[in-house]
Design an enzyme around this catalytic site. Structure first.
Site, mmCIF file in Angstrom:
data_model
loop_
_atom_site.group_PDB
_atom_site.id
_atom_site.type_symbol
_atom_site.label_atom_id
_atom_site.label_comp_id
_atom_site.label_asym_id
_atom_site.label_seq_id
_atom_site.Cartn_x
_atom_site.Cartn_y
_atom_site.Cartn_z
ATOM 1 N N ASP A 106 -7.524 -4.450 9.847
ATOM 2 C CA ASP A 106 -6.839 -3.160 9.765
ATOM 3 C C ASP A 106 -7.642 -2.105 10.495
ATOM 4 O O ASP A 106 -8.556 -1.509 9.922
ATOM 5 C CB ASP A 106 -6.615 -2.775 8.289
ATOM 6 C CG ASP A 106 -5.712 -1.554 8.158
ATOM 7 O OD1 ASP A 106 -5.217 -1.057 9.193
ATOM 8 O OD2 ASP A 106 -5.505 -1.088 7.020
ATOM 9 N N ASP A 133 -12.213 6.895 6.318
ATOM 10 C CA ASP A 133 -11.358 5.737 6.580
ATOM 11 C C ASP A 133 -10.780 5.823 7.990
ATOM 12 O O ASP A 133 -9.584 5.965 8.179
ATOM 13 C CB ASP A 133 -10.238 5.720 5.524
ATOM 14 C CG ASP A 133 -9.328 4.517 5.661
ATOM 15 O OD1 ASP A 133 -9.787 3.483 6.163
ATOM 16 O OD2 ASP A 133 -8.159 4.616 5.246
ATOM 17 N N GLU A 153 -2.978 -2.986 -2.539
ATOM 18 C CA GLU A 153 -4.124 -2.412 -1.814
ATOM 19 C C GLU A 153 -4.483 -1.034 -2.350
ATOM 20 O O GLU A 153 -3.675 -0.114 -2.343
ATOM 21 C CB GLU A 153 -3.788 -2.315 -0.317
ATOM 22 C CG GLU A 153 -4.906 -1.710 0.524
ATOM 23 C CD GLU A 153 -4.576 -1.641 2.017
ATOM 24 O OE1 GLU A 153 -3.442 -2.029 2.398
ATOM 25 O OE2 GLU A 153 -5.436 -1.191 2.783
ATOM 26 N N HIS A 187 -11.687 1.815 2.322
ATOM 27 C CA HIS A 187 -11.088 2.461 1.158
ATOM 28 C C HIS A 187 -12.038 2.643 -0.014
ATOM 29 O O HIS A 187 -11.625 2.666 -1.169
ATOM 30 C CB HIS A 187 -9.851 1.679 0.710
ATOM 31 C CG HIS A 187 -8.725 1.790 1.692
ATOM 32 N ND1 HIS A 187 -7.452 1.369 1.426
ATOM 33 C CD2 HIS A 187 -8.684 2.312 2.943
ATOM 34 C CE1 HIS A 187 -6.677 1.596 2.476
ATOM 35 N NE2 HIS A 187 -7.408 2.158 3.408
ATOM 36 N N ASP A 229 -10.751 3.665 10.546
ATOM 37 C CA ASP A 229 -10.131 2.486 11.156
ATOM 38 C C ASP A 229 -10.566 2.234 12.591
ATOM 39 O O ASP A 229 -9.735 1.974 13.462
ATOM 40 C CB ASP A 229 -8.592 2.570 11.059
ATOM 41 C CG ASP A 229 -8.109 2.385 9.628
ATOM 42 O OD1 ASP A 229 -8.341 1.311 9.067
ATOM 43 O OD2 ASP A 229 -7.499 3.329 9.069
ATOM 44 N N TRP A 247 0.858 -1.180 0.000
ATOM 45 C CA TRP A 247 0.000 0.000 0.000
ATOM 46 C C TRP A 247 0.892 1.225 0.000
ATOM 47 O O TRP A 247 1.819 1.320 0.806
ATOM 48 C CB TRP A 247 -0.941 0.051 1.212
ATOM 49 C CG TRP A 247 -1.650 1.368 1.248
ATOM 50 C CD1 TRP A 247 -2.687 1.751 0.452
ATOM 51 C CD2 TRP A 247 -1.324 2.518 2.053
ATOM 52 N NE1 TRP A 247 -3.030 3.062 0.714
ATOM 53 C CE2 TRP A 247 -2.213 3.553 1.691
ATOM 54 C CE3 TRP A 247 -0.364 2.760 3.035
ATOM 55 C CZ2 TRP A 247 -2.171 4.812 2.270
ATOM 56 C CZ3 TRP A 247 -0.325 4.023 3.619
ATOM 57 C CH2 TRP A 247 -1.227 5.034 3.246
ATOM 58 N N HIS A 265 -8.740 -6.349 4.222
ATOM 59 C CA HIS A 265 -8.429 -5.568 5.409
ATOM 60 C C HIS A 265 -9.776 -5.231 6.025
ATOM 61 O O HIS A 265 -10.445 -4.299 5.574
ATOM 62 C CB HIS A 265 -7.651 -4.297 5.060
ATOM 63 C CG HIS A 265 -6.172 -4.514 5.022
ATOM 64 N ND1 HIS A 265 -5.266 -3.490 4.887
ATOM 65 C CD2 HIS A 265 -5.436 -5.648 5.138
ATOM 66 C CE1 HIS A 265 -4.032 -3.995 4.909
ATOM 67 N NE2 HIS A 265 -4.125 -5.300 5.046
ATOM 68 N N ASP A 285 -9.718 -3.122 1.336
ATOM 69 C CA ASP A 285 -9.828 -2.573 2.686
ATOM 70 C C ASP A 285 -11.211 -1.943 2.800
ATOM 71 O O ASP A 285 -11.594 -1.126 1.956
ATOM 72 C CB ASP A 285 -8.710 -1.529 2.901
ATOM 73 C CG ASP A 285 -8.712 -0.952 4.308
ATOM 74 O OD1 ASP A 285 -9.785 -0.514 4.775
ATOM 75 O OD2 ASP A 285 -7.634 -0.912 4.940
ATOM 76 N N LYS A 327 -6.987 2.501 -2.566
ATOM 77 C CA LYS A 327 -7.595 3.418 -1.596
ATOM 78 C C LYS A 327 -8.340 4.507 -2.347
ATOM 79 O O LYS A 327 -8.006 4.828 -3.483
ATOM 80 C CB LYS A 327 -6.505 4.014 -0.703
ATOM 81 C CG LYS A 327 -7.005 4.858 0.445
ATOM 82 C CD LYS A 327 -5.944 4.966 1.538
ATOM 83 C CE LYS A 327 -6.330 5.984 2.595
ATOM 84 N NZ LYS A 327 -5.446 5.928 3.771
HETATM 85 C C1 RNT Z 1 -3.812 2.669 4.815
HETATM 86 C C2 RNT Z 1 -3.991 1.219 4.532
HETATM 87 C C3 RNT Z 1 -2.906 0.338 5.051
HETATM 88 C C4 RNT Z 1 -2.460 0.693 6.453
HETATM 89 C C5 RNT Z 1 -1.471 -0.263 7.032
HETATM 90 C C6 RNT Z 1 -0.834 0.255 8.274
HETATM 91 O O1 RNT Z 1 -4.907 3.407 4.515
HETATM 92 O O2 RNT Z 1 -5.220 0.784 4.992
HETATM 93 O O3 RNT Z 1 -3.302 -0.981 4.968
HETATM 94 O O4 RNT Z 1 -3.526 0.823 7.320
HETATM 95 O O5 RNT Z 1 -0.562 -0.632 6.071
HETATM 96 ZN ZN ZN Z 2 -5.557 -1.368 4.876
#
Ligand code: RNT
Ligand code: ZN
Length: 412
Positions: free
Chosen positions: A320, A288, A220, A256, A290, A179, A280, A253, A222
């Site tokens: 994640d 985003d 990955e 994302h 988390d 990523w 993720h 993810d 986003k």
């Molecule tokens: C960032 C991505 C990525 C990170 C990690 C720490 O937006 O989601 O996966 O969260 O690599």
């Molecule tokens: Zn991620």
């Protein structure tokens, strides 16, 4: 309700709880190391944050050393039924040496490999393309400067090599997930050039062949991040095409995409074009963000798709999220157990009944069954699952989480 009564209740629907429990016990979840220390890592030299990734909060007990992080992980795993994996980032190296990102080697990760062997768990890996002076422009593999691109390409190559050696040492393929934060705060004039540079850098980085039994490449995408609101170079379309053409895994993810997109719906769509998928699992709140994952509809739908589309065999479940306002170990335990609870519910659905209703266009039955099923005794089956692995539930779990949190609270 006792497990035996729950088992009988599910049997009436043609669902075998024993089959579900055996299956659930065999699903590894890759727990992310970065929940344990607010995505700080153990480097001594780079120091800058950035990349739009910040944990918020200042709860006591952040792991400051690899030993503290491993102790926290061991505790978390002991509260989670089953055998899982650890997802490491390159910035979590464990060594007295001070290599820059383009100098890392597997030797810098030996303590992690030894520990994983000892714990009987597999490792996954990620090159770290953020929190470094050479990422301060929010451009890495797509930077216009060839020297900066080369620096990050070297980091990526070394990460693949390290991941492959981890996979070989542990006898289980290590996913190396790429990523990059690359993007623009304001509207760029040449998106194409940036994307062409990212593609060329990835091609160079991924050129060396590796044994898939040791290492699997994943990319990955986003949608946007703080500081890159106008354009993310590695967007969903970019990586979806790239993964299909190059045969890498695609990492989805859950934070994302646009907030109203249903990520569970994407699994069957991308699975027709890809061999394997990386998830993720995350909980975006308005963006985003988390947050720790809940047993929410999004997660339940994701689990249900994995089961009903028969994708568990070729989807790697990674987590994640990072929250520093609560006990970090509790965050791991709650989130990972919620993923398992969601999988259990999916494994206990009367899929044959639902499928035949749907193919007969009997949407009334489909809806009645899914809604009636919400009252089924999933909790009793979960309790049985935790009892068989000697992990606590309810008040006992809360006590254990509290006890551990108190023991780390004075870390400063
Ligand atoms: C960032 C991505 C990525 C990170 C990690 C720490 O937006 O989601 O996966 O969260 O690599
Ligand atoms: Zn991620």
């Amino acid at each position: 309700m006792s497990y035996d009564s729950a088992r009988a209740a599910f049997a009436e629907w043609g669902v075998d709880t024993e089959t579900a429990l055996t299956r659930l016990n065999s699903i590894p979840i890759s727990m992310h190391c970065w929940q344990g220390d607010d995505v700080v890592g153990f480097e001594t030299r780079s120091g800058s944050s950035g990349g739009g990734i910040q944990a918020t909060g200042n709860h006591p007990g952040r792991a400051r050393t690899p030993d503290e992080l491993r102790a926290d992980l061991e505790f978390a795993y002991s509260m989670i039924p089953g055998t899982h994996r650890l997802n490491l980032h390159a910035m979590y190296l464990d060594t007295n040496a001070t290599p820059d990102r383009d100098e890392i080697e597997v030797a810098h990760f030996t303590p992690w490999i030894d520990w994983a062997k000892d714990q009987g768990i597999g490792l996954d890996f990620n090159p770290t393309f953020f929190a470094h002076a050479k990422a301060d422009d929010n451009l890495t593999l797509s930077h216009p400067d060839q020297g900066i691109r080369d620096f990050w390409i070297e980091h990526g190559k070394r990460s693949r090599e390290i991941a492959a050696q981890m996979g070989e040492a542990l006898g289980t393929s290590c996913i190396n997930n790429i990523w990059v934060p690359d993007g623009y705060k304001d509207t760029p004039i040449d998106r194409m050039a940036a994307r062409a540079r990212l593609e060329a850098s990835l091609d160079t980085m991924l050129a060396d062949p590796h044994n898939k039994a040791h290492m699997l490449d994943a990319v990955e995408s986003k949608l946007f991040g703080i500081g890159v609101e106008a354009c993310t170079v590695g967007s969903h379309e970019f990586y979806m095409g790239y993964a299909i053409r190059k045969g890498t895994l695609l990492c989805l993810d859950m934070g994302h995409f646009h907030p109203t997109e249903n990520i569970a719906d994407k699994l069957s769509a991308v699975a027709l074009s890809l061999d394997e998928i990386l998830l993720h699992v995350s909980r975006p709140m308005r963006w985003d963000s988390d947050h720790v994952i809940l047993l929410s509809d999004d997660i339940l739908q994701m689990a249900q798709e994995l089961v009903s589309a028969d994708l568990l065999g070729r989807t790697h479940i990674g987590l994640d999220f990072f929250d520093a306002t609560i006990s970090r170990t509790a965050a791991w335990v709650i989130g990972t157990r919620n993923m398992q609870k969601a999988l259990l519910r999916a494994l206990l659905m009367p899929l044959d009944t639902l499928r035949s209703a749907e193919s007969a266009l009997d949407f009334t039955t489909r809806l009645t069954v899914t809604e009636e099923f919400k009252d089924m005794p999933f909790g009793a089956v979960w309790n049985e699952f935790t009892a068989r692995s000697s992990t606590p539930n309810g008040q006992r779990l809360i006590k254990e989480l509290d006890r551990y949190q108190s023991s780390v609270a004075d870390r400063g």
